[in-house]
Design a protein around this motif. Structure first.
Motif, PDB file in Angstrom:
ATOM      1  N   ALA A  59       2.990   1.899 -15.188  1.00 16.43           N
ATOM      2  CA  ALA A  59       3.518   1.862 -13.821  1.00 16.43           C
ATOM      3  C   ALA A  59       4.681   0.891 -13.717  1.00 16.43           C
ATOM      4  O   ALA A  59       5.732   1.203 -13.129  1.00 16.43           O
ATOM      5  CB  ALA A  59       2.405   1.470 -12.846  1.00 16.43           C
ATOM      6  N   ALA A  60       4.534  -0.300 -14.287  1.00 16.14           N
ATOM      7  CA  ALA A  60       5.596  -1.302 -14.216  1.00 16.14           C
ATOM      8  C   ALA A  60       6.848  -0.844 -14.947  1.00 16.14           C
ATOM      9  O   ALA A  60       7.972  -0.984 -14.434  1.00 16.14           O
ATOM     10  CB  ALA A  60       5.091  -2.625 -14.793  1.00 16.14           C
ATOM     11  N   GLU A  61       6.683  -0.300 -16.147  1.00 17.24           N
ATOM     12  CA  GLU A  61       7.844   0.142 -16.923  1.00 17.24           C
ATOM     13  C   GLU A  61       8.563   1.298 -16.229  1.00 17.24           C
ATOM     14  O   GLU A  61       9.800   1.357 -16.223  1.00 17.24           O
ATOM     15  CB  GLU A  61       7.399   0.561 -18.329  1.00 17.24           C
ATOM     16  CG  GLU A  61       6.863  -0.564 -19.192  1.00 17.24           C
ATOM     17  CD  GLU A  61       7.922  -1.582 -19.592  1.00 17.24           C
ATOM     18  OE1 GLU A  61       9.125  -1.272 -19.458  1.00 17.24           O
ATOM     19  OE2 GLU A  61       7.554  -2.689 -20.031  1.00 17.24           O
ATOM     20  N   SER A  62       7.821   2.214 -15.633  1.00 13.92           N
ATOM     21  CA  SER A  62       8.424   3.365 -14.970  1.00 13.92           C
ATOM     22  C   SER A  62       9.193   2.936 -13.724  1.00 13.92           C
ATOM     23  O   SER A  62      10.316   3.387 -13.466  1.00 13.92           O
ATOM     24  CB  SER A  62       7.342   4.384 -14.590  1.00 13.92           C
ATOM     25  OG  SER A  62       6.653   4.842 -15.737  1.00 13.92           O
ATOM     26  N   ALA A  63       8.596   2.054 -12.925  1.00 18.79           N
ATOM     27  CA  ALA A  63       9.264   1.566 -11.717  1.00 18.79           C
ATOM     28  C   ALA A  63      10.492   0.743 -12.063  1.00 18.79           C
ATOM     29  O   ALA A  63      11.491   0.756 -11.334  1.00 18.79           O
ATOM     30  CB  ALA A  63       8.288   0.750 -10.875  1.00 18.79           C
TER      31      ALA A  63
ATOM     32  N   GLY B 266       8.402  -3.080  -8.043  1.00 16.94           N
ATOM     33  CA  GLY B 266       8.260  -2.328  -6.804  1.00 16.94           C
ATOM     34  C   GLY B 266       7.191  -1.260  -6.798  1.00 16.94           C
ATOM     35  O   GLY B 266       7.276  -0.294  -6.034  1.00 16.94           O
ATOM     36  N   VAL B 267       6.151  -1.401  -7.606  1.00 18.66           N
ATOM     37  CA  VAL B 267       5.044  -0.441  -7.626  1.00 18.66           C
ATOM     38  C   VAL B 267       4.228  -0.581  -6.340  1.00 18.66           C
ATOM     39  O   VAL B 267       3.961  -1.692  -5.872  1.00 18.66           O
ATOM     40  CB  VAL B 267       4.143  -0.685  -8.848  1.00 18.66           C
ATOM     41  CG1 VAL B 267       2.902   0.206  -8.809  1.00 18.66           C
ATOM     42  CG2 VAL B 267       4.923  -0.455 -10.132  1.00 18.66           C
TER      43      VAL B 267
ATOM     44  N   VAL C 147       7.077   4.606  -7.845  1.00 19.51           N
ATOM     45  CA  VAL C 147       5.800   4.738  -8.562  1.00 19.51           C
ATOM     46  C   VAL C 147       4.655   4.258  -7.697  1.00 19.51           C
ATOM     47  O   VAL C 147       4.697   3.166  -7.115  1.00 19.51           O
ATOM     48  CB  VAL C 147       5.827   3.935  -9.883  1.00 19.51           C
ATOM     49  CG1 VAL C 147       4.481   4.039 -10.606  1.00 19.51           C
ATOM     50  CG2 VAL C 147       6.951   4.410 -10.783  1.00 19.51           C
ATOM     51  N   GLY C 148       3.608   5.062  -7.622  1.00 18.91           N
ATOM     52  CA  GLY C 148       2.369   4.674  -6.967  1.00 18.91           C
ATOM     53  C   GLY C 148       1.260   4.531  -7.983  1.00 18.91           C
ATOM     54  O   GLY C 148       1.114   5.370  -8.877  1.00 18.91           O
TER      55      GLY C 148
ATOM     56  N   GLN D 130       0.835  -1.203   0.000  1.00 23.29           N
ATOM     57  CA  GLN D 130       0.000   0.000   0.000  1.00 23.29           C
ATOM     58  C   GLN D 130       0.869   1.252   0.000  1.00 23.29           C
ATOM     59  O   GLN D 130       1.916   1.304   0.647  1.00 23.29           O
ATOM     60  CB  GLN D 130      -0.919   0.018   1.223  1.00 23.29           C
ATOM     61  CG  GLN D 130      -1.875   1.202   1.247  1.00 23.29           C
ATOM     62  CD  GLN D 130      -2.910   1.081   2.340  1.00 23.29           C
ATOM     63  OE1 GLN D 130      -3.299  -0.023   2.697  1.00 23.29           O
ATOM     64  NE2 GLN D 130      -3.369   2.198   2.862  1.00 23.29           N
ATOM     65  N   ILE D 131       0.417   2.239  -0.747  1.00 19.68           N
ATOM     66  CA  ILE D 131       1.097   3.538  -0.733  1.00 19.68           C
ATOM     67  C   ILE D 131       1.005   4.113   0.678  1.00 19.68           C
ATOM     68  O   ILE D 131      -0.063   4.151   1.269  1.00 19.68           O
ATOM     69  CB  ILE D 131       0.447   4.514  -1.735  1.00 19.68           C
ATOM     70  CG1 ILE D 131       0.644   4.018  -3.171  1.00 19.68           C
ATOM     71  CG2 ILE D 131       1.020   5.918  -1.573  1.00 19.68           C
ATOM     72  CD1 ILE D 131      -0.095   4.850  -4.201  1.00 19.68           C
TER      73      ILE D 131
END
Length: 489
Positions: A123-127, A205-206, A133-134, A100-101
């Motif tokens: 989200a996955a690619e950015s993290a 790690g999102v 990334v949240g 959880q964020i």
């Protein structure tokens, strides 16, 4: 059914001069008009009425304006919400897999709003590039059926998410010879695609919060404050909206752009007797008139086609589709047309496994590319204006877009240029220009011309159009007529 690959129908408009026939008359669904009294218990209710129009639309907290309401389902909103809220028990809950964020952990690099294929992929690619990334949005499963060209999905590294493959695809336009496209087609497992994209989020790690986003506020530092339900505020350096086409509460769109149109389709997965289709072929389009001996009704004048996936000789997914309409063709009419078609073809339904209500806004305005908040997927108007396809573009462009965002954030961090918002607009513009460079905007304008043409064609015009399209020489694609959205992909 949302097809992940996109035949570029609009790209062939310049290559033919056939005398297209127009639709006669305009079919419009019943006007939706809510009284203020019916919604008096809701805050922020506004009534909007178009000049000269007898219709009025109640815009509550869920939609920014009338166009946003149309994008979200409009007169068919009940069915759209019913489709979105289907139970898909085999798909994992995001909250069970992702941490959880925690606001206590401090500011995130990026918040991605929306948990569909586009949001999960970005989200996955950015993290994976080292950003914190949240992911924020309702914890809903993938409910639409997806179809894809087999080779295209394999190129994305998602070949194992395909649950059924047909060796070829076939098109029926009239009583003449059918057209074989010469390309294998697959049905994507919603479960496997969801789990694969979720797995990538877990491994990179999102973090996640199951909540609707109310608004995005710019802080004095120039960073973003993502305000969620229950007054939860998530600070981040950038926010990207990937919450679908109806995202007008969080994004600004260009004023005076083209009117949004709608593609609707009603489908059923059934067990049948007397299936006339070859189980080794996927029926991409069947525009044949199976009710021509009957008295023509008003809805019968409007072009729809059958899309069919024979999973076995007796188990088939049938879908009656209106490619595009100025006003959404109601699902009850599509269902009536589908059942009439199947009955006339002698197909008897023994058992129904699932119903589907597919609603895809097409056309409309681009996002304002000078705003700070970013967008991706349908929220960024990445839906093909003439066909309604978008998911494959989102999945294929997620790595590049994530890389641009990561580079921007890393450069801005080292140069400390996120100061009082003075430069954040320019920083966001770099990302917007990657998503919508001038060439891509010109290409979209061309596709909008194709959409405008499709909207005016009656059934004979549609058949003539596709007879020409499916016989285009290969050199048109090589010459770049269709650009990134290549013919049949």
């Amino acid at each position: 059914m949302e097809c992940l690959g996109t035949p570029n129908f609009a790209a062939m408009v310049v290559s033919t001069s056939a005398p297209w026939r127009s639709r006669r008359g305009i079919m419009r669904p019943e006007n939706v008009c809510f009284s203020h009294r019916e919604y008096s218990h809701l805050p922020s209710v506004r009534l909007r009425a178009s000049a000269g129009s007898e219709s009025c639309v109640a815009v509550n907290e869920g939609f920014a304006d009338e166009e946003d309401y149309i994008k979200g389902g409009g007169s068919e909103l009940f069915f759209v919400q019913m489709q979105q809220n289907k139970e898909m028990d085999e798909q994992s809950k995001l909250a069970d897999k992702l941490p959880q964020i925690s606001v206590e952990d401090g500011e995130l690099d990026l918040v991605v709003i929306g948990c569909g294929p586009a949001g999960l992929a970005l989200a996955a690619e950015s993290a994976n590039l080292g950003l914190s990334v949240g992911l924020v949005g309702p914890d809903l499963p993938f409910t639409n059926n997806y179809g894809v060209w087999e080779d295209e999905f394999k190129d994305l590294g998602l070949g194992r998410c395909i649950e059924h493959v047909w060796r070829d695809t076939i098109v029926y336009l009239d009583d003449g010879d059918p057209i074989l496209i010469g390309r294998a087609y697959g049905r994507v497992s919603r479960h496997l695609l969801h789990e694969e994209l979720l797995r990538r989020c877990v491994e990179s790690g999102v973090s996640y919060l199951s909540s609707k986003v109310e608004r995005i506020v710019e802080a004095s530092s120039g960073h973003s404050l993502v305000v969620c339900e229950r007054d939860i505020v998530i600070p981040s350096r950038l926010a990207t909206v990937a919450s679908g086409a109806a995202s007008g509460k969080l994004l600004q769109y260009e004023v005076g752009g083209p009117r949004v149109s709608v593609q609707t389709a009603y489908g059923v997965e059934v067990e049948v007797e007397n299936n006339p289709y070859d189980p080794s072929l996927m029926v991409f389009m069947d525009y044949r008139d199976h009710i021509k001996q009957k008295v023509q009704s008003l809805e019968g004048q409007y072009p729809t086609f059958l899309y069919a996936m024979p999973m076995s000789p007796t188990k088939v997914f049938f879908e009656e589709t209106c490619l595009a309409s100025k006003d959404a063709m109601p699902f009850d009419i599509l269902k009536k047309k589908l059942m009439s078609r199947l009955e006339t073809m002698g197909i008897r339904i023994i058992r129904t496994y699932e119903e589907e209500w597919s609603y895809i806004p097409v056309g409309g305005s681009l996002p304002n590319t000078e705003q700070k908040n970013l967008a991706f997927g349908a929220a960024a108007s990445m839906v093909h204006p003439a066909t309604g396809y978008s998911v494959v573009r989102s999945l294929s462009e997620a790595p590049k877009y994530a890389s641009v965002i990561a580079n921007i954030l890393k450069r801005s961090h080292s140069k400390e240029i996120f100061t009082r918002g003075s430069s954040t607009g320019n920083i966001s513009m770099q990302a917007w220009n990657t998503l919508w460079p001038q060439e891509r905007k010109r290409q979209r304008s061309f596709f909008l011309f194709g959409l405008a043409l499709i909207l005016e064609l009656d059934i004979e015009g549609i058949r003539t159009f596709f007879h020409t399209f499916f016989r285009l020489p290969n050199w048109l694609d090589v010459a770049g007529i269709s650009g990134i959205d290549t013919v049949f992909s």
